[in-house]
Design a protein around this motif. Structure first.
Motif, short mmCIF file in Angstrom:
data_model
loop_
_atom_site.label_atom_id
_atom_site.label_comp_id
_atom_site.label_asym_id
_atom_site.label_seq_id
_atom_site.Cartn_x
_atom_site.Cartn_y
_atom_site.Cartn_z
N LEU A 79 0.83 -1.21 0.00
CA LEU A 79 0.00 0.00 0.00
C LEU A 79 0.87 1.26 0.00
N PHE A 80 0.30 2.33 -0.56
CA PHE A 80 0.97 3.64 -0.44
C PHE A 80 -0.12 4.70 -0.31
N ARG A 81 0.29 5.90 0.04
CA ARG A 81 -0.69 6.99 0.20
C ARG A 81 -0.28 8.17 -0.65
N VAL A 82 -1.27 8.97 -1.04
CA VAL A 82 -0.96 10.25 -1.68
C VAL A 82 -1.33 11.35 -0.69
N GLU A 83 -0.61 12.44 -0.79
CA GLU A 83 -0.75 13.52 0.18
C GLU A 83 -2.19 14.01 0.26
N GLY A 84 -2.65 14.21 1.47
CA GLY A 84 -3.98 14.76 1.67
C GLY A 84 -5.08 13.72 1.75
N HIS A 85 -4.72 12.45 1.60
CA HIS A 85 -5.74 11.39 1.64
C HIS A 85 -5.26 10.25 2.53
N GLU A 86 -6.14 9.84 3.43
CA GLU A 86 -5.76 8.78 4.37
C GLU A 86 -5.91 7.39 3.76
N THR A 87 -6.88 7.23 2.85
CA THR A 87 -7.16 5.89 2.31
C THR A 87 -5.97 5.41 1.48
N PRO A 88 -5.48 4.20 1.75
CA PRO A 88 -4.30 3.72 1.03
C PRO A 88 -4.63 3.23 -0.38
N LEU A 89 -3.65 3.33 -1.25
CA LEU A 89 -3.75 2.87 -2.63
C LEU A 89 -2.91 1.60 -2.77
N VAL A 90 -3.29 0.74 -3.70
CA VAL A 90 -2.55 -0.50 -3.93
C VAL A 90 -1.46 -0.23 -4.97
N ALA A 91 -0.22 -0.49 -4.60
CA ALA A 91 0.91 -0.29 -5.50
C ALA A 91 0.83 -1.24 -6.69
N GLY A 92 1.33 -0.79 -7.83
CA GLY A 92 1.42 -1.65 -9.01
C GLY A 92 0.21 -1.60 -9.93
N CYS A 93 -0.87 -0.91 -9.49
CA CYS A 93 -2.05 -0.82 -10.36
C CYS A 93 -1.80 0.17 -11.50
N SER A 94 -2.78 0.27 -12.40
CA SER A 94 -2.66 1.17 -13.55
C SER A 94 -3.32 2.51 -13.30
N GLY A 95 -4.37 2.53 -12.47
CA GLY A 95 -5.08 3.77 -12.19
C GLY A 95 -5.76 3.71 -10.85
N TRP A 96 -6.03 4.89 -10.28
CA TRP A 96 -6.59 4.99 -8.93
C TRP A 96 -7.61 6.12 -8.90
N LEU A 97 -8.77 5.87 -8.29
CA LEU A 97 -9.81 6.88 -8.11
C LEU A 97 -10.09 6.97 -6.61
N ILE A 98 -9.71 8.07 -6.00
CA ILE A 98 -9.98 8.26 -4.56
C ILE A 98 -11.39 8.83 -4.45
N CYS A 99 -12.25 8.11 -3.72
CA CYS A 99 -13.69 8.43 -3.71
C CYS A 99 -14.18 8.73 -2.30
N LYS A 100 -15.09 9.71 -2.24
CA LYS A 100 -15.80 10.03 -1.01
C LYS A 100 -17.21 9.47 -1.14
N VAL A 101 -17.67 8.73 -0.15
CA VAL A 101 -19.00 8.13 -0.22
C VAL A 101 -20.07 9.23 -0.30
N VAL A 102 -20.98 9.08 -1.26
CA VAL A 102 -22.18 9.92 -1.31
C VAL A 102 -23.26 9.11 -0.58
N PRO A 103 -23.59 9.52 0.65
CA PRO A 103 -24.42 8.63 1.48
C PRO A 103 -25.81 8.40 0.85
N GLU A 104 -26.13 7.15 0.62
CA GLU A 104 -27.44 6.75 0.11
C GLU A 104 -27.82 5.47 0.86
#
Lengths: 193, 193
Positions: free
Chosen positions: A106-131
């Motif tokens: 895992l790694f992180r990008v600045e300003g976001h706590e949720t970790p990203l998986v290393a080695g992937c091709s793309g990443w979308l950091i998402c905030k839940v829209v509560p429904e």
């Protein structure tokens, strides 16, 4: 951070998912992180970009999403097919060292706590829209994409570049029973390239 | 009906969409039929099978879906790439003979009024699960699959058989600007086939 990982304009973030790849979902809360695989994730809107993902109530990742209000959708590639199948077959509830056993870094990008998986091709950091109704009735979560990233070796200037990247960069499209398809050839309407 | 078109068990209907193809959406009401393309369609549940699809308020197809309560999601193939791009680029509101101009031929299966697009690889006949909030806020429609069909030359016994079918049978995965990817090679975890 790996210098190949570059930001993607939010206007073009939907393109990371538009061809329907199987994705990895990561989330964290209270010092616990988990990653699961999901074939049922889809773009929902262009701008602000929104996506949907189905998160079964049995998954540990879902609980972390509900508690933190954030998740990351990432697009894995052929080099990660074993990892993708492994995180989709094992639960953190049964296997406390799931991520290590699946080879997830895992790694992180600045300003976001949720970790990203290393080695992937793309990443979308998402905030839940509560429904709550969708979440309870259909296990359906909506996320607004607040930050998007891609590895410039396979996605650059808002476009997938599978044809110039090696076969290990192809996205994965799961069917069932361990069977995936890799994405194939590019075809532009009116010409074959 | 074409003798190659066989019913798909509802338990396995999700597999027609699991790899994320771009689809065609057809609907009819009051003697009018329309067909549109949609990259944003996704499986939602196994049994009874449910799917999601995003239908913009500007589309004529959406109005027919809302009035009839039914639609068909179909999986087009490489032989239909021009048709797929054409029905996604033209509106029935502007072009009354849209379907003829796009080369769309429709057929019906017994017991269902909604027409199917001939030449596709698979068909999911869906009944709208009314969710007015999702429909209005997100253009997101949920359908319960009430009947599923596939062409046995590319999907049989509950499995895609892209590798033995010709390249014209590959599913389409749209990105943007007329650019599609065809689905590629099958990879089973643990072995390459």
């Amino acid at each position: 951070m790996d210098p190949h990982i570059l930001p993607v304009e939010l206007e073009k973030a939907y393109r990371l998912l538009n061809h329907g790849p199987t994705v990895l979902v990561s989330a964290t809360h209270g010092g616990v992180a988990d990653v699961m695989a999901a074939a049922w994730s889809c773009a929902l809107d262009f701008m602000p970009p929104k996506i949907t993902v189905v998160l079964d109530k049995a998954t540990s990742t879902r609980a972390l999403v509900e508690r933190s209000g954030y998740f990351v959708i990432q697009v894995p590639n052929m080099a990660q097919i074993e990892l993708t199948h492994a995180v989709g077959s094992m639960s953190l509830a049964d296997v406390p060292d799931k991520l290590a056993r699946c080879g997830v870094e895992l790694f992180r990008v600045e300003g976001h706590e949720t970790p990203l998986v290393a080695g992937c091709s793309g990443w979308l950091i998402c905030k839940v829209v509560p429904e709550p109704h969708n979440q309870q009735t259909y296990d359906l979560f909506i996320g607004e994409v607040v930050s998007a990233w891609a590895d410039c070796r396979v996605f650059r200037n808002g476009h997938w570049e599978f044809e110039s990247a090696g076969p290990e960069w192809r996205s994965l499209h799961y069917i069932a029973g361990g069977t995936f398809y890799a994405i194939g050839d590019k075809v532009v309407v009116g010409k074959v390239s």
